[in-house]
Design a protein around this motif. Structure first.
Motif, PDB file in Angstrom:
ATOM      1  N   ILE A   1       9.008 -21.704 -10.774  1.00  0.00           N
ATOM      2  CA  ILE A   1       7.469 -22.421 -10.251  1.00  0.00           C
ATOM      3  C   ILE A   1       6.983 -23.742 -11.280  1.00  0.00           C
ATOM      4  O   ILE A   1       6.207 -22.665 -11.609  1.00  0.00           O
ATOM      5  CB  ILE A   1       6.576 -21.768  -9.783  1.00  0.00           C
ATOM      6  CG1 ILE A   1       7.214 -21.351  -8.837  1.00  0.00           C
ATOM      7  CG2 ILE A   1       5.064 -22.673  -8.491  1.00  0.00           C
ATOM      8  CD1 ILE A   1       6.055 -20.193  -7.771  1.00  0.00           C
TER       9      ILE A   1
ATOM     10  N   LEU B   1       4.604 -17.219 -12.597  1.00  0.00           N
ATOM     11  CA  LEU B   1       4.897 -18.223 -11.600  1.00  0.00           C
ATOM     12  C   LEU B   1       6.248 -19.125 -12.357  1.00  0.00           C
ATOM     13  O   LEU B   1       7.255 -19.525 -11.706  1.00  0.00           O
ATOM     14  CB  LEU B   1       4.025 -19.007 -11.918  1.00  0.00           C
ATOM     15  CG  LEU B   1       2.264 -19.336 -11.079  1.00  0.00           C
ATOM     16  CD1 LEU B   1       1.534 -19.882 -10.714  1.00  0.00           C
ATOM     17  CD2 LEU B   1       2.982 -18.925  -9.162  1.00  0.00           C
TER      18      LEU B   1
ATOM     19  N   ALA C   1      -2.802 -19.340  -8.072  1.00  0.00           N
ATOM     20  CA  ALA C   1      -1.313 -18.836  -8.073  1.00  0.00           C
ATOM     21  C   ALA C   1      -1.015 -18.464  -7.291  1.00  0.00           C
ATOM     22  O   ALA C   1       0.327 -18.855  -6.508  1.00  0.00           O
ATOM     23  CB  ALA C   1      -1.471 -17.457  -9.156  1.00  0.00           C
ATOM     24  N   GLU C   2      -1.308 -18.191  -5.743  1.00  0.00           N
ATOM     25  CA  GLU C   2      -0.954 -17.898  -4.179  1.00  0.00           C
ATOM     26  C   GLU C   2      -1.013 -18.630  -3.526  1.00  0.00           C
ATOM     27  O   GLU C   2       0.490 -19.487  -2.478  1.00  0.00           O
ATOM     28  CB  GLU C   2      -1.902 -17.248  -3.431  1.00  0.00           C
ATOM     29  CG  GLU C   2      -2.436 -15.536  -4.549  1.00  0.00           C
ATOM     30  CD  GLU C   2      -2.666 -14.608  -3.433  1.00  0.00           C
ATOM     31  OE1 GLU C   2      -2.210 -14.776  -2.143  1.00  0.00           O
ATOM     32  OE2 GLU C   2      -2.315 -13.031  -3.284  1.00  0.00           O
ATOM     33  N   GLU C   3      -1.331 -19.739  -4.202  1.00  0.00           N
ATOM     34  CA  GLU C   3      -1.246 -21.431  -2.571  1.00  0.00           C
ATOM     35  C   GLU C   3      -0.544 -21.747  -3.677  1.00  0.00           C
ATOM     36  O   GLU C   3       1.248 -22.508  -3.279  1.00  0.00           O
ATOM     37  CB  GLU C   3      -2.554 -21.859  -3.297  1.00  0.00           C
ATOM     38  CG  GLU C   3      -2.360 -23.114  -2.163  1.00  0.00           C
ATOM     39  CD  GLU C   3      -2.409 -22.949  -0.867  1.00  0.00           C
ATOM     40  OE1 GLU C   3      -2.346 -24.061  -0.279  1.00  0.00           O
ATOM     41  OE2 GLU C   3      -2.744 -21.998  -0.239  1.00  0.00           O
TER      42      GLU C   3
ATOM     43  N   GLU D   1      -0.347 -14.412 -14.236  1.00  0.00           N
ATOM     44  CA  GLU D   1      -0.567 -15.317 -13.168  1.00  0.00           C
ATOM     45  C   GLU D   1       0.561 -15.933 -13.434  1.00  0.00           C
ATOM     46  O   GLU D   1       1.513 -16.659 -13.039  1.00  0.00           O
ATOM     47  CB  GLU D   1      -1.277 -15.573 -12.447  1.00  0.00           C
ATOM     48  CG  GLU D   1      -2.228 -14.636 -12.061  1.00  0.00           C
ATOM     49  CD  GLU D   1      -3.618 -14.674 -11.444  1.00  0.00           C
ATOM     50  OE1 GLU D   1      -3.872 -13.908  -9.871  1.00  0.00           O
ATOM     51  OE2 GLU D   1      -4.148 -16.321 -11.423  1.00  0.00           O
TER      52      GLU D   1
ATOM     53  N   GLU E   1       5.748 -22.324   2.743  1.00  0.00           N
ATOM     54  CA  GLU E   1       4.854 -21.820   3.481  1.00  0.00           C
ATOM     55  C   GLU E   1       3.458 -22.386   4.030  1.00  0.00           C
ATOM     56  O   GLU E   1       3.247 -22.119   5.334  1.00  0.00           O
ATOM     57  CB  GLU E   1       4.178 -20.167   3.536  1.00  0.00           C
ATOM     58  CG  GLU E   1       5.261 -19.412   2.548  1.00  0.00           C
ATOM     59  CD  GLU E   1       4.948 -18.409   2.503  1.00  0.00           C
ATOM     60  OE1 GLU E   1       3.909 -17.489   2.424  1.00  0.00           O
ATOM     61  OE2 GLU E   1       6.018 -17.507   1.607  1.00  0.00           O
TER      62      GLU E   1
ATOM     63  N   HIS F   1       5.866 -23.783  -2.985  1.00  0.00           N
ATOM     64  CA  HIS F   1       6.957 -23.412  -3.094  1.00  0.00           C
ATOM     65  C   HIS F   1       7.869 -22.995  -1.993  1.00  0.00           C
ATOM     66  O   HIS F   1       9.328 -23.222  -2.540  1.00  0.00           O
ATOM     67  CB  HIS F   1       7.190 -22.902  -5.206  1.00  0.00           C
ATOM     68  CG  HIS F   1       8.430 -22.536  -5.503  1.00  0.00           C
ATOM     69  ND1 HIS F   1       8.392 -23.368  -5.822  1.00  0.00           N
ATOM     70  CD2 HIS F   1       8.882 -21.689  -5.510  1.00  0.00           C
ATOM     71  CE1 HIS F   1      10.073 -23.333  -6.697  1.00  0.00           C
ATOM     72  NE2 HIS F   1      10.386 -22.111  -5.585  1.00  0.00           N
ATOM     73  N   TYR F   2       7.464 -21.733  -1.526  1.00  0.00           N
ATOM     74  CA  TYR F   2       8.559 -21.440  -0.866  1.00  0.00           C
ATOM     75  C   TYR F   2       8.073 -21.900   0.622  1.00  0.00           C
ATOM     76  O   TYR F   2       8.804 -21.265   1.864  1.00  0.00           O
ATOM     77  CB  TYR F   2       8.052 -19.776  -0.434  1.00  0.00           C
ATOM     78  CG  TYR F   2       8.252 -19.124  -1.523  1.00  0.00           C
ATOM     79  CD1 TYR F   2       9.873 -18.617  -2.541  1.00  0.00           C
ATOM     80  CD2 TYR F   2       7.631 -18.463  -3.192  1.00  0.00           C
ATOM     81  CE1 TYR F   2      10.403 -18.112  -3.317  1.00  0.00           C
ATOM     82  CE2 TYR F   2       8.486 -17.834  -4.252  1.00  0.00           C
ATOM     83  CZ  TYR F   2       9.121 -18.039  -4.246  1.00  0.00           C
ATOM     84  OH  TYR F   2       9.960 -16.734  -5.668  1.00  0.00           O
TER      85      TYR F   2
ATOM     86  N   ARG G   1       2.745 -20.848  -4.396  1.00  0.00           N
ATOM     87  CA  ARG G   1       3.808 -19.655  -4.077  1.00  0.00           C
ATOM     88  C   ARG G   1       3.752 -20.214  -2.804  1.00  0.00           C
ATOM     89  O   ARG G   1       5.232 -20.997  -2.931  1.00  0.00           O
ATOM     90  CB  ARG G   1       3.866 -18.467  -4.731  1.00  0.00           C
ATOM     91  CG  ARG G   1       3.568 -17.799  -5.758  1.00  0.00           C
ATOM     92  CD  ARG G   1       3.815 -16.447  -5.266  1.00  0.00           C
ATOM     93  NE  ARG G   1       3.831 -15.428  -6.918  1.00  0.00           N
ATOM     94  CZ  ARG G   1       3.001 -15.496  -8.221  1.00  0.00           C
ATOM     95  NH1 ARG G   1       1.996 -15.076  -8.028  1.00  0.00           N
ATOM     96  NH2 ARG G   1       3.654 -15.492  -9.432  1.00  0.00           N
ATOM     97  N   ARG G   2       3.103 -20.594  -2.168  1.00  0.00           N
ATOM     98  CA  ARG G   2       3.088 -20.651  -0.609  1.00  0.00           C
ATOM     99  C   ARG G   2       3.905 -21.727  -0.626  1.00  0.00           C
ATOM    100  O   ARG G   2       5.204 -22.825   0.441  1.00  0.00           O
ATOM    101  CB  ARG G   2       1.047 -20.329  -0.042  1.00  0.00           C
ATOM    102  CG  ARG G   2       1.090 -19.156   0.641  1.00  0.00           C
ATOM    103  CD  ARG G   2       0.427 -19.115   1.748  1.00  0.00           C
ATOM    104  NE  ARG G   2      -0.764 -19.510   0.886  1.00  0.00           N
ATOM    105  CZ  ARG G   2      -1.739 -18.636   0.442  1.00  0.00           C
ATOM    106  NH1 ARG G   2      -1.938 -17.618   0.293  1.00  0.00           N
ATOM    107  NH2 ARG G   2      -3.286 -19.508   0.236  1.00  0.00           N
TER     108      ARG G   2
ATOM    109  N   GLU H   1       9.338 -17.207 -11.096  1.00  0.00           N
ATOM    110  CA  GLU H   1       9.800 -17.847 -10.065  1.00  0.00           C
ATOM    111  C   GLU H   1      10.724 -18.929 -10.154  1.00  0.00           C
ATOM    112  O   GLU H   1      11.207 -19.349  -8.802  1.00  0.00           O
ATOM    113  CB  GLU H   1       8.586 -17.237  -8.983  1.00  0.00           C
ATOM    114  CG  GLU H   1       8.710 -16.281  -9.124  1.00  0.00           C
ATOM    115  CD  GLU H   1       7.447 -15.655  -7.810  1.00  0.00           C
ATOM    116  OE1 GLU H   1       7.418 -16.759  -6.700  1.00  0.00           O
ATOM    117  OE2 GLU H   1       5.619 -15.290  -8.461  1.00  0.00           O
TER     118      GLU H   1
END
Length: 137
Positions: free
Chosen positions: A124, A119, A91-93, A115, A101, A98-99, A95-96, A122
């Motif tokens: 994703i 996603l 989930a964290e990766e 989670e 980062e 997607h945004y 998001r990174r 958002e």
């Protein structure tokens, strides 16, 4: 609601009309409330209709289900071969990526239902993959 094929008596114009029931058509027609949209006459009767028969539907049997699962598992293998495994940090990766980062790439891993819901909320895109027999080894 029922659709009836109708026909006016004098001119033979054909048209369709919706009614709540057959009785509803009969009541409205007896009161001369059903009129031909072409000539306006209220001398209307039901026309011959072709039956509304849906296409044949074949039940899915165990053999079909097994074939579908095999196909899904093969697609999951191909997706894994082209993606990076990120484990429980999926989930964290995601998001990174997607945004913006971290560089965009295909990933797979594990995520809890909350989670995954986060996603999706958002925007994703995530897809579950079927378990593979080799995962149990």
């Amino acid at each position: 609601m029922i659709t009836f094929a109708l026909r006016c008596e004098p001119a033979g114009h054909s048209f369709d009309a919706w009614f709540r029931s057959s009785e509803d058509f009969e009541t409205q027609n007896a009161r001369h409330l059903v009129g031909c949209p072409v000539c306006g006459t209220t001398s209307v009767d039901k026309a011959l209709m072709r039956p509304a028969v849906s296409g044949t539907r074949r039940e899915t049997g165990p053999e079909d289900a097994a074939k579908m699962m095999t196909a899904l598992q093969q697609m999951a293998r191909e997706a894994r071969a082209r993606a990076d495994y990120v484990g429980p940090g999926f989930a964290e990766e995601a998001r990174r990526i997607h945004y913006g980062e971290t560089p965009a790439r295909q990933i797979y891993g594990e995520a809890s239902p909350p989670e995954v819901k986060g996603l999706v909320e958002e925007g994703i895109a995530v897809l579950p993959m079927p378990p593979l027999p080799e995962d149990k080894n």
